[in-house]
Write a protein that holds these residues in place. Structure first.
Motif, mmCIF file in Angstrom:
data_model
loop_
_atom_site.group_PDB
_atom_site.id
_atom_site.type_symbol
_atom_site.label_atom_id
_atom_site.label_comp_id
_atom_site.label_asym_id
_atom_site.label_seq_id
_atom_site.Cartn_x
_atom_site.Cartn_y
_atom_site.Cartn_z
ATOM 1 N N GLN A 1 0.873 -1.173 0.000
ATOM 2 C CA GLN A 1 0.000 0.000 0.000
ATOM 3 C C GLN A 1 0.911 1.224 0.000
ATOM 4 O O GLN A 1 1.875 1.254 0.770
ATOM 5 N N ARG A 2 0.645 2.184 -0.838
ATOM 6 C CA ARG A 2 1.461 3.402 -0.747
ATOM 7 C C ARG A 2 0.577 4.646 -0.779
ATOM 8 O O ARG A 2 -0.525 4.623 -1.334
ATOM 9 N N ASP A 3 1.091 5.729 -0.173
ATOM 10 C CA ASP A 3 0.383 7.001 -0.195
ATOM 11 C C ASP A 3 0.719 7.731 -1.485
ATOM 12 O O ASP A 3 1.869 7.736 -1.920
ATOM 13 N N ILE A 4 -0.289 8.319 -2.087
ATOM 14 C CA ILE A 4 -0.067 9.188 -3.249
ATOM 15 C C ILE A 4 -0.734 10.525 -2.931
ATOM 16 O O ILE A 4 -1.434 10.634 -1.917
ATOM 17 N N ASP A 5 -0.576 11.508 -3.793
ATOM 18 C CA ASP A 5 -1.250 12.786 -3.574
ATOM 19 C C ASP A 5 -2.735 12.547 -3.359
ATOM 20 O O ASP A 5 -3.391 11.967 -4.221
ATOM 21 N N GLY A 6 -3.255 12.988 -2.237
ATOM 22 C CA GLY A 6 -4.684 12.936 -1.995
ATOM 23 C C GLY A 6 -5.271 11.554 -1.788
ATOM 24 O O GLY A 6 -6.481 11.394 -1.878
ATOM 25 N N LEU B 1 17.942 21.108 -14.514
ATOM 26 C CA LEU B 1 16.727 20.368 -14.870
ATOM 27 C C LEU B 1 15.788 20.309 -13.664
ATOM 28 O O LEU B 1 16.218 19.985 -12.554
ATOM 29 N N VAL B 2 14.527 20.634 -13.898
ATOM 30 C CA VAL B 2 13.568 20.601 -12.797
ATOM 31 C C VAL B 2 12.417 19.666 -13.161
ATOM 32 O O VAL B 2 11.914 19.680 -14.281
ATOM 33 N N TYR B 3 12.058 18.792 -12.237
ATOM 34 C CA TYR B 3 10.965 17.847 -12.454
ATOM 35 C C TYR B 3 9.691 18.483 -11.903
ATOM 36 O O TYR B 3 9.555 18.704 -10.701
ATOM 37 N N THR B 4 8.770 18.825 -12.833
ATOM 38 C CA THR B 4 7.572 19.580 -12.431
ATOM 39 C C THR B 4 6.350 18.668 -12.389
ATOM 40 O O THR B 4 5.986 18.052 -13.389
ATOM 41 N N GLU B 5 5.728 18.580 -11.229
ATOM 42 C CA GLU B 5 4.578 17.688 -11.042
ATOM 43 C C GLU B 5 3.267 18.420 -11.319
ATOM 44 O O GLU B 5 3.159 19.614 -11.077
ATOM 45 N N ASN B 6 2.295 17.663 -11.805
ATOM 46 C CA ASN B 6 0.968 18.245 -11.968
ATOM 47 C C ASN B 6 -0.050 17.473 -11.133
ATOM 48 O O ASN B 6 0.181 16.334 -10.726
ATOM 49 N N TRP B 7 -1.161 18.131 -10.867
ATOM 50 C CA TRP B 7 -2.284 17.519 -10.140
ATOM 51 C C TRP B 7 -3.502 17.670 -11.030
ATOM 52 O O TRP B 7 -3.895 18.787 -11.353
ATOM 53 N N GLU B 8 -4.006 16.570 -11.542
ATOM 54 C CA GLU B 8 -5.144 16.567 -12.455
ATOM 55 C C GLU B 8 -4.895 17.478 -13.668
ATOM 56 O O GLU B 8 -5.757 18.261 -14.055
ATOM 57 N N GLY B 9 -3.696 17.409 -14.223
ATOM 58 C CA GLY B 9 -3.396 18.124 -15.464
ATOM 59 C C GLY B 9 -2.950 19.571 -15.304
ATOM 60 O O GLY B 9 -2.593 20.230 -16.273
ATOM 61 N N LYS B 10 -3.000 20.080 -14.060
ATOM 62 C CA LYS B 10 -2.548 21.461 -13.807
ATOM 63 C C LYS B 10 -1.286 21.392 -12.953
ATOM 64 O O LYS B 10 -1.225 20.595 -12.005
#
Lengths: 245, 322
Positions: free
Chosen positions: A153-158, B4-13
């Motif tokens: 089981q792992r935690d992810i965003d939200g 180099l920067v690794y940029t994360e998104n949340w639901e496409g934003k």
């Protein structure tokens, strides 16, 4: 299945942090040492898995001088079967992982705490997995064995996910992996004295980073108090003074 | 040569975090006389990818490959390593969060790079390369030198301002060429809140502890959360007793957060709790016990009954907004 649990020896969480020698080194005088809290939870889960069957042996491994042995004996006292101590002062995550890579080859599951509570590096687990070229999963909040298969089981965003991952696996574990750590019983403490604690000489590895010095934070300004019956004043202060609303 | 920067998104934003990371990367690149390339994995629209240019990113490598959705630690770390090689990047920046902590250590081994995690603020110097981070669970700072040619950093959120430095941005499709056999993590099941504010990305956080007396009393705090667009959090006993979901637990063993404003109601402020929130810019505490340790960490406080104070605050927020 054989499990290896990585153990870091850290100052008790309530330790007052001080430095010596012109703020170049952590002052260890009077410090109580404990098993790193996340490593302790990892060990607890390993013990639960063993009790449920399917685990032959739990080994613990540490990189440290003989000063770490009381902590390792405590881990043996709660139920680990044997211990490996690589006899070196830990320098950085790369150094520690390189040392562990010597002894971590023949395990199906390696458990590492997400970070140590002293240097908060969060690096050793992932580095070790890369050195051994095995799979790793981070932010793990649950590990179980179902018919010999690992479920993670792992935690992810939200939220969280359940995964299946092949062995050998290194799991970097955090909150949720086990609830309460075990307290050694007298019988366990007696038995721990005769359990194997193998001391291994260190590999010749250079650290890639160097700690140059430390600072303590500035003392915080006193808390500004607002009267209970005039709570609205707080919102005004946050809006106009702190400008965060 | 680049950063180099690794940029994360949340639901496409992009997360606010990604803009912060980009601003930080730009500041480092400027000192080193180089430029910033971002690596984005996932489905992010072109306009959104280009928005990174506002924060100093000159090139965006865009990976659109569903296989990466499993966040396989090895495959993603290998993909980032490929991007580092193709850009000849000397500094690689990830966030100090679930993903960054999962990928950065593997990446550093792959790149023969020294790594420092949880970096705060700009480097003390770039030659030699010295950075600062918090150690002893927020109780002290350390200065650390990275001695290798390539450096990997994970960056502690909210320790650098989001700064606009508009540059022209080129978006390029990037295929890191990771074979199917590299993806071994199989996702069986996902539970995830959607459409809600991500606690780790929230600028304001409303939090409750034991002093809230029971899960049925959270209405006032939820109202406040809605009014402020805040993330919701709680103390460990509250999540352990199941009053609130465990995702909301902040503290040493839960989430470590650093919002602009942290509002703590009925939380006494044990050292383990404070360790998870002490990087917040402002801490507000409401507690009936004047001796509660939370007041030592707080900037503003009210000694009083949370059930009397919360409705007053909500009223005042509504007045302020109108």
């Amino acid at each position: 299945m054989k499990i290896l649990v990585l153990i870091s020896n850290v100052p008790d969480t309530t330790t007052k942090i001080r430095f010596t020698g012109d703020n170049k080194a952590f002052d260890t005088s009077g410090v109580q040492w404990i098993i790193n809290p996340w490593d302790e939870l990892a060990l607890t889960r390993a013990l639960e898995l063993k009790e449920a069957g399917g685990v032959e042996k739990i080994t613990i491994a540490n990189v440290g001088t003989n000063a770490t042995e009381p902590t390792l004996r405590k881990a043996l006292a709660v139920g680990a079967d044997d211990a490996i101590r690589i006899d070196a002062e830990a320098k950085d995550a790369f150094f520690v992982a390189s040392q562990l890579a010597q002894v971590a080859k023949d395990y199906d599951l390696i458990l590492a705490g997400i970070e140590s509570s002293d240097y908060n590096g969060a690096g050793v687990g992932g580095m070790l997995a890369a050195m051994l070229d095995i799979h790793s999963v981070s932010a793990v909040s649950g590990v179980s064995l179902e018919n010999g298969e690992l479920k993670v089981q792992r935690d992810i965003d939200g939220g969280n996910q359940s995964l299946s991952v092949p062995t050998p696996l290194l799991a970097v574990v955090q909150k949720g992996i086990a609830k309460d750590p075990r307290i050694p019983a007298m019988r366990g403490i007696m038995m721990a004295r005769s359990k194997p604690l193998n001391v291994v000489p260190p590999a010749d590895v250079e650290a890639r980073t160097e700690f140059l010095g430390y600072e303590l934070p500035e003392p915080k300004a006193a808390c500004k108090m607002v009267d209970e019956d005039n709570a609205k004043e707080l919102i005004r202060l946050l809006h106009e003074e702190a400008k965060v609303l | 040569m680049s950063v180099l920067v690794y940029t994360e998104n949340w639901e496409g934003k992009f997360k606010k975090l990604s803009y912060e990371l980009s601003s930080f990367a730009y500041a480092i690149a400027k000192e080193m006389g180089s430029s910033v390339t971002a690596l984005s994995i996932g489905h992010v629209a072109d306009d959104e990818l280009k928005s990174l240019g506002k924060y100093g990113v000159s090139k965006v490598l865009n990976v659109q490959d569903n296989r990466f959705e499993s966040l396989d630690n090895k495959a993603v770390a290998d993909a980032i390593a490929k991007a580092v090689a193709s850009e000849n990047a000397k500094v690689v920046i990830l966030a100090h969060n679930n993903e960054g902590k999962a990928f950065a250590p593997r990446l550093s081994v792959k790149l023969n790079a020294g790594m420092v995690t949880g970096v705060i603020g700009l480097p003390v110097s770039v030659e030699p390369f010295v950075v600062k981070k918090k150690v002893f669970t927020q109780k002290a700072f350390a200065r650390i030198q990275i001695k290798t040619d390539v450096k990997v950093l994970t960056f502690a959120q909210n320790s650098f301002d989001v700064v606009e430095n508009p540059v022209d941005t080129a978006v390029e499709a990037f295929d890191p060429q990771i074979g199917d056999g590299e993806f071994t993590t199989k996702v069986l099941d996902t539970h995830k809140i959607t459409g809600k504010i991500l606690l780790s990305d929230a600028e304001i956080v409303v939090s409750g502890g034991r002093g809230m007396k029971g899960p049925e009393n959270w209405g006032g705090l939820e109202e406040m959360g809605d009014l402020l667009g805040a993330g919701m959090a709680c103390s460990r006993p509250v999540s352990d007793d199941g009053w609130r979901p465990k995702e909301e637990h902040v503290g040493q063993t839960g989430k470590i957060i650093a919002p602009n404003l942290y509002l703590a109601f009925g939380i006494s402020g044990a050292i383990q709790h404070v360790a998870g929130v002490s990087s917040s810019k402002y801490i507000v505490a409401v507690n009936k016990d004047p001796e509660a340790p939370i007041f030592e960490s707080a900037d503003y406080g009210i000694v009083g009954d949370v059930f009397k104070v919360i409705p007053q605050l909500n009223e005042a927020i509504k007045e302020m907004k109108s």
